[in-house]
Design a protein around this motif. Structure first.
Motif, PDB file in Angstrom:
ATOM      1  N   ALA A  52      -6.164   3.378  -6.995  1.00 12.80           N
ATOM      2  CA  ALA A  52      -5.109   2.878  -6.112  1.00 12.80           C
ATOM      3  C   ALA A  52      -5.505   1.552  -5.480  1.00 12.80           C
ATOM      4  O   ALA A  52      -4.673   0.647  -5.326  1.00 12.80           O
ATOM      5  CB  ALA A  52      -4.798   3.915  -5.036  1.00 12.80           C
ATOM      6  N   GLY A 104      -9.143   3.384  -0.224  1.00 14.76           N
ATOM      7  CA  GLY A 104      -8.508   4.586  -0.752  1.00 14.76           C
ATOM      8  C   GLY A 104      -9.127   4.991  -2.069  1.00 14.76           C
ATOM      9  O   GLY A 104     -10.281   4.664  -2.357  1.00 14.76           O
ATOM     10  N   CYS A 145       0.833  -1.214   0.000  1.00  9.87           N
ATOM     11  CA  CYS A 145       0.000   0.000   0.000  1.00  9.87           C
ATOM     12  C   CYS A 145       0.865   1.261   0.000  1.00  9.87           C
ATOM     13  O   CYS A 145       0.552   2.241  -0.693  1.00  9.87           O
ATOM     14  CB  CYS A 145      -0.943  -0.006   1.196  1.00  9.87           C
ATOM     15  SG  CYS A 145      -2.312  -1.187   1.056  1.00  9.87           S
ATOM     16  N   GLU A 167      -4.110   7.419  -3.108  1.00  8.21           N
ATOM     17  CA  GLU A 167      -3.826   6.892  -1.784  1.00  8.21           C
ATOM     18  C   GLU A 167      -4.552   5.576  -1.552  1.00  8.21           C
ATOM     19  O   GLU A 167      -5.712   5.412  -1.926  1.00  8.21           O
ATOM     20  CB  GLU A 167      -4.266   7.914  -0.724  1.00  8.21           C
ATOM     21  CG  GLU A 167      -4.081   7.457   0.713  1.00  8.21           C
ATOM     22  CD  GLU A 167      -4.610   8.470   1.712  1.00  8.21           C
ATOM     23  OE1 GLU A 167      -5.102   8.032   2.772  1.00  8.21           O
ATOM     24  OE2 GLU A 167      -4.542   9.671   1.435  1.00  8.21           O
ATOM     25  N   SER A 225       0.803   4.095  -2.893  1.00  2.00           N
ATOM     26  CA  SER A 225       0.478   5.471  -2.509  1.00  2.00           C
ATOM     27  C   SER A 225       1.568   6.453  -2.933  1.00  2.00           C
ATOM     28  O   SER A 225       1.298   7.649  -3.126  1.00  2.00           O
ATOM     29  CB  SER A 225       0.248   5.567  -0.998  1.00  2.00           C
ATOM     30  OG  SER A 225      -0.889   4.819  -0.612  1.00  2.00           O
TER      31      SER A 225
END
Length: 326
Positions: free
Chosen positions: A179, A175, A149, A159, A153
């Motif tokens: 993403a 998010g 993650c 994000e 990000s």
């Protein structure tokens, strides 16, 4: 009477279903009175919605949250009505933390049911529909999920973060839509057994929810909170608190912070809890809790027979190991 080995837990969104608590409503005056109180506070017939509404309506965040809180509080009151012992601890998953605080005497029910309706509205409008997503990652360790993650990000997709640590091997990410999709693909490549998109329209418990947190803080500022009579383990840090102002802050933080459910259950087990009652519709948390600690015994209260069985077993044990008598 309080038992030192019993905890109550309260479910969050996803446990709602049309027709829930029908048998409990027919059997318990406390359940009927709780739904009537919710109707007075919200201005609509909550029970009619729960029994005869459309599932799509029940799944709307601003509807789900007050409905589930009402159902959980109703079952807690039915437990008390039947003479059930108080637990030594409580916890709730996301929205369920508000249910726990009501049942622990920290929040008034009428205040809470209106508050969580606003919370649902704030969460739904914080990120435009279609721009946020969530997915359940099955079969991969927490560190690997956090690493992937963080890498996604840092790129251009937006994000994404781990937001629900539900049990070992079951973590929810959330998010920006692109993403989450990219992270889901990367996590499967990293060894996850499955990456399942969740049927929600907002990235709950991410930093994208900070606008909702600001609105919730304003709504909470208008309410009175008290020290809980029963300790509540909070999602944000898996610890208990006695200061109402600290609890107020944690409820705001919770909306944009990960739900540390695994740690909450581990905290309870380390404090001597060995029996956990799921106080709400369904048995979602019971399944998670077994994966966290297979030695924990689980009980449910939604059906009158299940409540009677839990009462028969737990009331007798509480009498033998009581730590306090009211």
């Amino acid at each position: 009477m309080t038992s030192s080995t019993i905890a109550f837990v309260f479910p969050g969104q996803g446990s709602q279903k049309v027709g829930m608590l029908a048998a409990a409503y027919a059997r318990s005056e406390a359940v009927r009175a709780t739904f009537a109180e919710a109707a007075d506070a919200l201005g609509y017939d909550v029970w009619a919605l729960v029994q005869h509404g459309e599932q799509e309506t029940l799944n709307l965040t601003a509807t789900t949250q007050p409905v589930l809180l009402t159902a959980s509080v109703a079952l807690w009151r039915a437990w008390r009505e039947a003479g059930g012992p108080d637990p030594a601890m409580m916890a709730g998953h996301s929205l369920g933390e508000f249910s726990a605080l009501v049942c622990a005497g920290s929040l008034e029910f009428a205040d809470a049911v209106q508050l969580v309706r606003k919370r649902g509205e704030f969460m739904q409008t914080a990120v435009p529909v279609g721009e946020g997503a969530m997915a359940a990652i099955i079969g991969l360790d927490d560190d690997s999920i956090n690493k992937v993650c963080a890498e996604i990000s840092a790129g251009t997709a937006g994000e994404v973060a781990a937001v629900n640590f539900n049990s070992p091997g079951q973590v929810v990410i959330a998010g920006h839509t692109a993403a989450v999709a990219e992270a889901s693909h990367a996590l499967k490549a990293a060894g996850a057994k499955r990456a399942l998109p969740l049927p929600v329209s907002a990235p709950f418990h991410t930093q994208l929810m900070k606008p909702a947190g600001e609105q919730l803080a304003q709504a909470l500022a208008e309410l009175t909170l008290k020290a809980p009579k029963i300790p509540v383990v909070h999602n944000v840090h898996a610890e208990t608190e006695t200061d109402p102002e600290r609890i107020r802050s944690l409820l705001v933080e919770q909306i944009y912070s990960p739900v540390q459910w695994t740690r909450c259950i581990e905290h309870m087990a380390s404090a001597g809890i060995c029996k956990i009652v799921e106080c709400g519709p369904g048995r979602v948390l019971s399944g998670l809790n077994r994966r966290i600690n297979s030695e924990l015994q689980s009980y449910s209260l939604e059906e009158p027979l299940a409540l009677s069985q839990a009462l028969e077993e737990l009331a007798g044990q509480a009498a033998g190991s009581a730590t306090d008598t009211e």
